[in-house]
Design a protein around this motif. Structure first.
Motif, short mmCIF file in Angstrom:
data_model
loop_
_atom_site.label_atom_id
_atom_site.label_comp_id
_atom_site.label_asym_id
_atom_site.label_seq_id
_atom_site.Cartn_x
_atom_site.Cartn_y
_atom_site.Cartn_z
N LYS A 1 46.88 15.64 41.69
CA LYS A 1 47.73 14.46 41.78
C LYS A 1 49.10 14.77 41.17
N GLU A 60 58.05 14.26 36.39
CA GLU A 60 57.05 14.59 37.40
C GLU A 60 56.11 15.63 36.82
N PHE A 90 54.09 6.21 39.16
CA PHE A 90 53.52 6.35 40.50
C PHE A 90 52.58 7.55 40.49
N MET A 117 50.55 10.13 43.17
CA MET A 117 50.47 10.54 44.57
C MET A 117 49.54 11.74 44.71
N ASP A 118 48.96 11.88 45.88
CA ASP A 118 48.13 13.04 46.19
C ASP A 118 49.00 14.26 46.41
#
Length: 112
Positions: free
Chosen positions: A2, A62, A92, A94-95
């Motif tokens: 992720k 990130e 957030f 995300m994959d």
């Protein structure tokens, strides 16, 4: 895997990094960004003149982590970055389909 992306207040960056290190996060990417959310900017006074700032400075973090670490990483970021005031930011998740370490050719989780 992720990708956890967090947009936070700049002065919280060091605290967030220090909270992620004990969890086993070995690297992260930081970008200085500008934006606004519900607060729609703010009014500031400079040299006696009042002006409206539409985009406020933020920091985007990130970090790619194995799926089983996501909850701990999100909890660490949200707890550490929270001030209780408007504009604390967003997280957030995300994959990530694939990752590759350019230097060694390692792929996916071994590339993290």
């Amino acid at each position: 895997m992720k990708l956890v992306m967090a947009v936070i207040k700049p002065f919280k960056l060091d605290e967030v990094r220090e909270a992620l290190t004990p969890l086993g996060v070995q690297g992260l990417t930081v970008t200085e960004v500008k934006g606004f959310g519900r607060q729609k900017g703010q009014t500031e006074i400079y040299r006696g003149a009042e002006y409206h700032v539409s985009f406020l400075p933020k920091v985007k973090i990130e970090v790619a982590v194995p799926a089983e670490m996501v909850d701990a990483v999100v909890e660490a970021i949200s707890t550490t970055a929270r001030t209780g005031k408007i504009g604390d930011g967003k997280i957030f998740v995300m994959d990530v389909e694939r990752a590759l370490r350019i230097r060694t050719g390692e792929t996916d989780e071994s590339a993290l």
